[in-house]
Design an enzyme around this catalytic site. Structure first.
Site, PDB file in Angstrom:
ATOM      1  N   LYS A  22      12.613   4.433  17.385  1.00 43.73           N
ATOM      2  CA  LYS A  22      12.984   5.834  17.624  1.00 43.73           C
ATOM      3  C   LYS A  22      12.928   6.163  19.112  1.00 43.73           C
ATOM      4  CE  LYS A  22       9.755   9.198  16.923  1.00 43.73           C
ATOM      5  NZ  LYS A  22       9.524  10.068  18.100  1.00 43.73           N
ATOM      6  N   CYS A 116       3.377  21.361  20.941  1.00 45.71           N
ATOM      7  CA  CYS A 116       3.521  20.909  19.569  1.00 45.71           C
ATOM      8  C   CYS A 116       2.129  20.635  19.024  1.00 45.71           C
ATOM      9  CB  CYS A 116       4.455  19.710  19.443  1.00 45.71           C
ATOM     10  SG  CYS A 116       3.742  18.150  19.854  1.00 45.71           S
ATOM     11  N   ARG A 121       1.811  19.594  25.995  1.00 43.65           N
ATOM     12  CA  ARG A 121       2.951  18.763  26.382  1.00 43.65           C
ATOM     13  C   ARG A 121       3.892  19.450  27.375  1.00 43.65           C
ATOM     14  NH1 ARG A 121       5.022  15.390  21.306  1.00 43.65           N
ATOM     15  NH2 ARG A 121       5.656  14.017  22.997  1.00 43.65           N
ATOM     16  N   ARG A 396      11.052  12.110  10.381  1.00 48.10           N
ATOM     17  CA  ARG A 396      11.466  12.171  11.788  1.00 48.10           C
ATOM     18  C   ARG A 396      11.369  10.784  12.428  1.00 48.10           C
ATOM     19  NH1 ARG A 396       7.826  15.145  15.003  1.00 48.10           N
ATOM     20  NH2 ARG A 396       9.043  13.996  16.511  1.00 48.10           N
TER      21      ARG A 396
HETATM   22  N1  EPU Z   1       2.472  15.206  30.916  1.00 50.90           N
HETATM   23  C1  EPU Z   1       2.320  16.220  31.838  1.00 50.90           C
HETATM   24  N2  EPU Z   1       3.434  16.728  32.435  1.00 50.90           N
HETATM   25  C2  EPU Z   1       4.689  16.259  32.157  1.00 50.90           C
HETATM   26  C3  EPU Z   1       4.836  15.209  31.215  1.00 50.90           C
HETATM   27  C4  EPU Z   1       3.704  14.707  30.609  1.00 50.90           C
HETATM   28  O1  EPU Z   1       1.206  16.663  32.097  1.00 50.90           O
HETATM   29  O2  EPU Z   1       5.648  16.754  32.736  1.00 50.90           O
HETATM   30  C5  EPU Z   1       1.280  14.641  30.266  1.00 50.90           C
HETATM   31  C6  EPU Z   1       1.273  14.885  28.749  1.00 50.90           C
HETATM   32  O3  EPU Z   1       0.776  16.158  28.430  1.00 50.90           O
HETATM   33  C7  EPU Z   1       0.399  13.770  28.259  1.00 50.90           C
HETATM   34  C8  EPU Z   1       0.750  12.618  29.218  1.00 50.90           C
HETATM   35  O4  EPU Z   1       1.348  13.238  30.355  1.00 50.90           O
HETATM   36  O5  EPU Z   1      -0.954  14.092  28.421  1.00 50.90           O
HETATM   37  C9  EPU Z   1       1.693  11.584  28.665  1.00 50.90           C
HETATM   38  O6  EPU Z   1       2.783  12.206  28.008  1.00 50.90           O
HETATM   39  P1  EPU Z   1       4.252  11.615  28.039  1.00 50.90           P
HETATM   40  O7  EPU Z   1       5.101  12.469  28.909  1.00 50.90           O
HETATM   41  O8  EPU Z   1       4.193  10.165  28.355  1.00 50.90           O
HETATM   42  O9  EPU Z   1       4.717  11.821  26.533  1.00 50.90           O
HETATM   43  P2  EPU Z   1       6.200  12.073  26.091  1.00 50.90           P
HETATM   44  O10 EPU Z   1       7.123  11.377  26.997  1.00 50.90           O
HETATM   45  O11 EPU Z   1       6.420  13.516  25.820  1.00 50.90           O
HETATM   46  C10 EPU Z   1       6.419   9.932  24.573  1.00 50.90           C
HETATM   47  C11 EPU Z   1       6.719   9.645  23.139  1.00 50.90           C
HETATM   48  C12 EPU Z   1       5.540  10.084  22.272  1.00 50.90           C
HETATM   49  C13 EPU Z   1       4.314   9.309  22.729  1.00 50.90           C
HETATM   50  C14 EPU Z   1       4.056   9.542  24.223  1.00 50.90           C
HETATM   51  C15 EPU Z   1       2.910   8.733  24.781  1.00 50.90           C
HETATM   52  C16 EPU Z   1       9.128   9.847  23.085  1.00 50.90           C
HETATM   53  C17 EPU Z   1      10.323  10.590  22.633  1.00 50.90           C
HETATM   54  N3  EPU Z   1       7.934  10.365  22.767  1.00 50.90           N
HETATM   55  O12 EPU Z   1       6.201  11.342  24.666  1.00 50.90           O
HETATM   56  O13 EPU Z   1       5.859   9.729  20.935  1.00 50.90           O
HETATM   57  O14 EPU Z   1       3.182   9.713  21.993  1.00 50.90           O
HETATM   58  O15 EPU Z   1       5.239   9.207  24.974  1.00 50.90           O
HETATM   59  O16 EPU Z   1       3.130   7.377  24.597  1.00 50.90           O
HETATM   60  O17 EPU Z   1       9.255   8.796  23.700  1.00 50.90           O
HETATM   61  C18 EPU Z   1       5.813   9.912  18.581  1.00 50.90           C
HETATM   62  O18 EPU Z   1       6.735   9.077  18.543  1.00 50.90           O
HETATM   63  O19 EPU Z   1       5.170  10.266  17.554  1.00 50.90           O
HETATM   64  C19 EPU Z   1       5.440  10.493  19.869  1.00 50.90           C
HETATM   65  C20 EPU Z   1       4.750  11.623  19.977  1.00 50.90           C
END
Ligand code: EPU
Length: 417
Positions: A22, A116, A121, A396
Site C-alpha cells: 500500500k 488521525c 500527524r 484500507r
Molecule cells: N512528522 C512531523 N511533521 C511532518 C511529518 C511528520 O512532525 O511534517 C512526524 C510525525 O508526526 C511522526 C514522524 O514525523 O511523529 C514520522 O511520520 P511520517 O511522516 O514518517 O509518517 P507518514 O509519512 O505520515 C507513513 C506511513 C504510515 C507509517 C509512517 C511511519 C504512508 C502512506 N504512511 O506515514 O503508515 O506508520 O510512515 O512509518 O506511507 C499505515 O500504513 O498504517 C501507516 C500509518
C-alpha cells in the site's frame, strides 16, 4: 458495516501470497501526475486507500483504468490543482499530491489532512521543504495553497525523518531547477522504490535509502511501467500469525530484506524463521518468549508492526516493554486487547505487557488500520468467537485478509452489514 468473526485456536499452515505494498503504491500512483502519457503499474493491491487515490487522481483530471492488479494512469493535460476535503479526509496520504501539483501545475490547493487516531500527524515538514524550494505557502479555510512559477533546488534538513514528507519533496524536486539535497531523509523501502520509479521516468535521484538524497532537477519526465514491491507490513502480520498460533506459514512473493528488524525480534521470541529468495517460512513455538521492542524509523522496528507484535507478547511467558517512539497515540489497541484478557499497562509512550496463558473472545473494534489487524491476530488465539467491528479500517490496507487467513486454516468469516 461489515464485521469479521474469528474463532481462535487453530494453528495456521500453508502458503500465502503477499500483495503489493500500500505505502509504496500510493506515492507511485501519485507520481503519474509528473508526466504526460500512459503509465502502467502492476501488482497494485485491491485496497480502499488505492480506490481513494484513484478517485483523487481522476478528480484532478487524470484518466485511470484498472484491470485486475494493473492500473493505468494518464495525466496528460490534467489541469485541476485542487484536492478537496471530501477526498483528503478519507485518506491522509492524499497530501502526496502536493509536490507533484506544484511541480507540474505551478499551484496546488490541498485540504489539510488533520489528525488521525494515532496522532496529530502534522505536515509542517512537507510545507517547510516546499517553501525552501521556492513555493509560496498560504493556509486558508483548512486548505494549503502553494504556488511557485518554477521550483528551485535547495538544501532541506528534516527535523525528523518523514516518509511521505521525503516522498513529496523528492517528487517536487525532480522537476525543480537545480540541485536539491534532502538531509535526515526517511530510509524506508517505499522511499527507495519511489526514487527508482522516478529515475526510470528520467529523474536524477541519488542516495535514496540513505539519510542524504540528492536530486538534480530535470525539465520533464516520461511515462513508466513498473511493479509495486511486496507489502512488508502485510508480510509481517502473517509472520506474527504463524508465531502466535504455533503454525507454519510460508510467505511467497515477499521481500525478506525489508523485514530484518521483525525477523530478529520474532526469532528472539522463539519462532523459527527460514529465508529463501522471495520466500519466508515462519514456524511458531509453544513457548513464546517475551522480547522488548522500540519502534524506530527504518531500518528499526516499524511502528506499523507494533500493535501486531504486542498481541504476540500478550501471550508470551514473561513481561515485555514496548515503546512507541514514532506516533504519540498509537496504543489505541490496548484497551481492546484488555477486553480480550490481555494484561497491558501504559505509561506515556511505553506499554508493559505481562503475558497471559489464554486470551478470551469478545466483540472489539479499532479506529486504526494496524490496530484492527492486531485484533484479528488476537482473535486467532482467543478462546471463543471474536467479533472485529469496523472492518472498514482493515480494508484500507489488507487485501482480502479474511480469505488469506481462511486459506491458511483459520476459522474466519466476514459478515456483511
Ligand atoms: N512528522 C512531523 N511533521 C511532518 C511529518 C511528520 O512532525 O511534517 C512526524 C510525525 O508526526 C511522526 C514522524 O514525523 O511523529 C514520522 O511520520 P511520517 O511522516 O514518517 O509518517 P507518514 O509519512 O505520515 C507513513 C506511513 C504510515 C507509517 C509512517 C511511519 C504512508 C502512506 N504512511 O506515514 O503508515 O506508520 O510512515 O512509518 O506511507 C499505515 O500504513 O498504517 C501507516 C500509518
Amino acid at each position: 458495516m461489515d464485521k469479521i468473526i474469528v474463532e481462535g485456536g487453530r494453528p495456521l499452515e500453508g502458503e500465502v501470497r503477499i500483495s503489493g505494498a500500500k505505502n509504496a503504491a500510493l506515492p507511485i500512483l501519485m507520481s503519474s501526475l509528473l508526466t504526460d502519457g500512459l503509465n502502467t503499474y502492476t501488482n497494485v493491491p485491491h485496497l480502499k486507500d488505492i480506490e481513494s487515490t484513484k478517485s483523487l487522481l481522476a478528480r484532478l483530471g487524470a484518466s485511470v483504468e484498472t484491470e485486475g492488479e494493473t492500473v493505468r494512469i494518464d495525466a496528460s493535460g490534467f489541469d485541476n490543482p485542487e484536492a478537496p476535503y471530501d477526498l483528503v479526509r478519507k485518506m491522509r496520504a492524499s497530501v502526496l499530491v502536493l509536490g507533484p501539483l506544484v511541480a507540474r501545475l505551478k499551484k496546488a490547493k490541498v485540504s489539510l489532512p488533520g489528525g488521525c487516531a494515532i496522532g496529530a500527524r502534522p505536515i509542517n515538514l512537507h510545507l517547510k521543504g516546499l517553501s525552501l524550494l521556492g513555493a509560496t505557502i498560504d493556509i486558508q479555510h483548512g486548505y494549503v495553497e502553494a504556488t511557485a512559477d518554477q521550483l528551485k533546488g535547495a538544501e532541506i534538513n528534516f527535523d525528523t525523518p518523514t516518509v511521505t514528507g521525503t516522498e513529496n519533496l523528492m517528487m517536487a524536486a525532480a522537476l525543480a531547477d537545480g540541485v536539491t539535497v534532502l538531509r535526515n531523509s526517511a530510509r524506508e523501502p517505499e522511499v527507495v522504490t519511489l526514487a527508482n520509479v522516478l529515475n526510470q521516468m528520467g529523474a536524477d535521484i541519488q542516495g535514496a535509502g540513505t539519510a542524504v538524497i540528492t536530486i538534480r532537477g530535470v525539465p520533464a519526465l516520461k511515462p513508466v511501467s513498473c511493479t509495486i514491491i511486496p507489502d512488508r507490513i502485510e508480510a509481517g502480520t502473517f509472520m506474527v500469525a504463524a508465531a502466535m498460533t504455533g503454525g507454519k506459514i510460508t510467505l511467497t512473493d515477499c521481500q525478506p530484506d525489508h523485514l530484518g528488524a521483525l525477523v530478529d525480534k520474532l526469532t528472539l521470541a522463539g519462532a523459527d524463521i527460514r529465508i529463501q529468495p522471495g520466500r519466508i517460512t515462519v514456524t511458531g513455538s509453544d513457548d513464546i518468549r517475551s522480547v522488548d521492542v522500540r519502534t524506530q524509523p527504518y531500518p528499526g522496528f516499524p511502528t506499523d508492526m507494533q500493535a501486531q507484535f504486542m498481541v504476540l507478547m500478550s501471550i508470551a511467558g514473561g513481561s515485555s516493554i514496548i515503546t512507541e517512539s514514532i506516533f504519540e497515540n498509537r496504543f489505541i489497541h490496548v484497551s481492546e486487547l484488555r477486553r480480550l484478557g490481555a494484561d497491558i499497562k501504559v505509561s506515556g509512550n511505553t506499554a508493559v505487557v505481562r503475558g497471559v496463558s489464554q486470551l478470551s473472545a469478545a466483540p472489539v473494534m479499532a479506529t486504526d488500520l494496524r490496530a484492527s489487524a492486531s485484533l484479528i491476530l488476537a482473535g486467532l488465539v482467543a478462546r471463543g468467537k471474536t467479533e472485529v467491528n469496523r472492518v472498514y479500517h482493515l480494508d484500507r490496507g489488507y487485501q482480502a485478509i479474511e480469505k488469506k487467513f481462511a486459506d491458511l486454516g483459520a476459522a474466519i468469516r466476514r459478515v456483511r452489514g
